[in-house]
Design an enzyme around this catalytic site. Structure first.
Site, PDB file in Angstrom:
ATOM      1  N   LYS A 176       0.781  -1.110   0.035  1.00 14.25           N
ATOM      2  CA  LYS A 176      -0.204   0.188  -0.030  1.00 14.25           C
ATOM      3  C   LYS A 176       0.879   1.313  -0.001  1.00 14.25           C
ATOM      4  O   LYS A 176       0.451   2.481  -0.519  1.00 14.25           O
ATOM      5  CB  LYS A 176      -1.123  -0.037   1.140  1.00 14.25           C
ATOM      6  N   ARG A 194      -5.027 -13.106   4.873  1.00 14.82           N
ATOM      7  CA  ARG A 194      -4.512 -12.929   3.632  1.00 14.82           C
ATOM      8  C   ARG A 194      -3.608 -13.772   2.899  1.00 14.82           C
ATOM      9  O   ARG A 194      -2.984 -14.514   3.662  1.00 14.82           O
ATOM     10  CB  ARG A 194      -3.751 -11.332   3.650  1.00 14.82           C
ATOM     11  N   SER A 210     -14.399  -2.525   1.236  1.00  7.50           N
ATOM     12  CA  SER A 210     -14.346  -4.183   1.790  1.00  7.50           C
ATOM     13  C   SER A 210     -15.795  -4.567   2.208  1.00  7.50           C
ATOM     14  O   SER A 210     -16.493  -3.832   2.632  1.00  7.50           O
ATOM     15  CB  SER A 210     -13.453  -4.106   3.098  1.00  7.50           C
TER      16      SER A 210
END
Length: 527
Positions: A197, A318, A234
């Protein structure tokens, strides 16, 4: 990226035992021998990240200097750090890295279009973080590696912790971007997503200066070359709905829209794993194999089989894997201009239409709003669904004013005649707890109709409160589902709930003082 500035960090500055662009098997060997992670039954590596299992937005800073002073949108998202504090932190990180026995470097690219790609280098003290970087960024060819000159360097040092009093940070954790030095410093956190990110934030700063709209969205392309974009926060279904057996994936999270078309910024995917199953998401499930990284996923102690339903470490489990682990992809990850743009929202109030066609002004309004609902139970203290807004569907990663990105979107919609739809994957027949979640089969049918152009000229009805144009008919979807008020037994309750949400939109939009009257008036009808 055709930018003249280079990163001020070179490997010579580190003067250390640096392993550069190790192969996946060698990195896996290092991870296991250094006891950084374990091998799973899928062949992937599983690592855990300690107390930080997600991003630390309150610990993210941009250095305020003569390069950024008048460009960055300073505030709670883009917190300023003074140059003197950056220099202290930089020296602290460099000293820490020099004291490591070995370091790992990945040299590669962000941006699949060679004209706009950014040469990056990621230096890690953990081998598993370097494997993560290798899978998420674009790997160079041997020839490209020989000529690689980094234009941005990420120095990731999880065991280097800040002193808030001495270093000007908010805690021991820090993610600091210096656009003058072309360096990102990451310390005090083992969460690998900060690496990905931080470079996305860098691209969100650099690309618009080259007339490229950077976007937090997924993208795919149809058999006839038609391109679609999927924006959504999300829980709205962005990954699920962009994975289509009849369309090839360009990418699932970060893209640029240049004068030439759309390109993926990444070379891999960073997918959520909670409740992952082969039945529901076969592409992602099958992509997790040797070379992939599982983050904070609980394993069976004996079999090492991942238990994707177990969220005891975090709900934010993840998987990181390269794009080539998915069969149905575009190679390279570039395509033409978007024909269709989908904004996804999961509205828990049950009042937004399941699909509506947006004017350009409405598109800019809802792009700036970035609305969805945060559900009860997802965060401590939330007892009922809450409206949440994230500008441009990616506010935490935008160094420039949201108005800049929205303006560029509007110009490109005009230039390339893109059709824009707002799709509500949330509730129907009542709010969360009363109504039901919109059937996935209906949502897929609506999106299919939008992508096929079937809704471009169809008759519409305008919603009285939100001002949205609702198609009167969508193939494969009952007409009564299309107008939310018709699905509620208690019409007065609908009107009150819808007006409450409209007021939330208005309240949130007050901060966009630079938006034109046309855009402001494209929101819900004020009563």
């Amino acid at each position: 990226m055709n930018m003249t500035a280079k990163s001020t960090v070179t490997q010579e500055h580190l003067n250390n035992n640096i392993h550069t662009n190790l192969s996946v098997p060698l990195l896996v060997e290092k991870i296991l021998s250094n006891d950084e992670g374990v091998l799973t039954a899928t062949g992937s590596v599983r690592a855990t990240t300690g107390k930080y299992t997600g991003r630390s937005p309150k610990d993210r800073f941009i250095v305020r200097d003569n390069v950024t002073e008048n460009i960055v949108d300073w505030g709670s998202v883009n917190q300023p750090l003074e140059e003197a504090s950056f220099e202290k932190l930089y020296n602290k990180v460099m000293t820490h890295l020099k004291e490591n026995n070995e370091l790992f470097s990945f040299k590669g690219f962000a941006g699949a279009d060679p004209k706009y790609r950014l040469p990056v280098e990621v230096v890690n003290e953990y081998a598993w973080h370097n494997l993560f970087a290798r899978q998420l960024f674009i790997t160079p060819t041997e020839e490209e590696l020989k000529n690689h000159q980094s234009e941005f360097t990420v120095l990731s040092a999880p065991n280097c912790k800040a002193d808030p009093v001495e270093d000007g940070t908010n805690s021991e954790t820090f993610i600091v971007i210096s656009f003058k030095k072309r360096v990102v410093l990451i310390g005090g956190t083992e969460y690998a997503g900060e690496i990905k990110k931080s470079i996305f934030s860098v691209m969100n700063y650099l690309l618009p200066q080259q007339n490229v709209l950077s976007m937090h969205c997924s993208a795919n392309v149809g058999e006839e070359g038609d391109v679609s974009l999927f924006f959504g926060l999300s829980g709205t279904g962005k990954t699920t709905l962009s994975a289509d057996p009849y369309r090839k994936l360009i990418g699932d999270d970060e893209h640029g829209w240049s004068p030439n078309g759309v390109f993926n910024i990444e070379g891999g995917c960073y997918a959520k794993c909670v409740d992952l199953s082969q039945e529901k998401e076969p592409q992602i499930y099958g992509a997790i194999r040797f070379g992939s990284v599982l983050e904070n996923v609980v394993l069976d102690e004996d079999t090492r089989e991942p238990n994707y339903a177990d969220t005891s470490l975090t709900e934010n489990t993840r998987a990181a894997y390269p794009l080539e682990n998915i069969d149905n992809i575009v190679v390279p990850s570039v395509a033409g201009h978007p024909n269709t743009i989908i904004f996804l929202t999961a509205d828990a109030s049950g009042t937004l239409p399941p699909i509506s066609k947006l004017t350009k002004e409405q598109a800019m309004y809802h792009f700036l709003s970035g609305y969805t609902s945060k559900l009860a139970g997802t965060e401590r203290g939330i007892t009922e669904p809450e409206a949440t807004f994230s500008a441009c569907f990616g506010s935490p990663f935008l160094p420039l004013s949201p108005d800049k990105y929205a303006q560029m979107l509007g110009e490109k919609i005009d230039q390339f005649n893109s059709n824009v739809f707002l799709v509500n994957t949330g509730w129907t027949g009542g709010p969360y707890g009363v109504g039901n979640r919109m059937k996935l089969s209906y949502t897929r049918a609506m999106i299919h109709a939008a992508l096929e152009g079937e809704l471009n000229t169809i008759e519409t009805v305008q919603d009285d409160i939100f001002g949205l144009n609702i198609p009167a008919h969508v193939p494969g979807v009952p007409d009564e589902v299309l107008v939310p008020r018709n699905t509620w037994e208690d019409k007065e309750a609908y009107d009150k709930t819808a007006q409450n949400l409209a007021n939330e939109f208005h309240k949130n939009f007050e901060k966009f003082t630079h938006a034109s009257d046309d855009i402001k008036n494209a929101g819900p009808i004020f009563k």
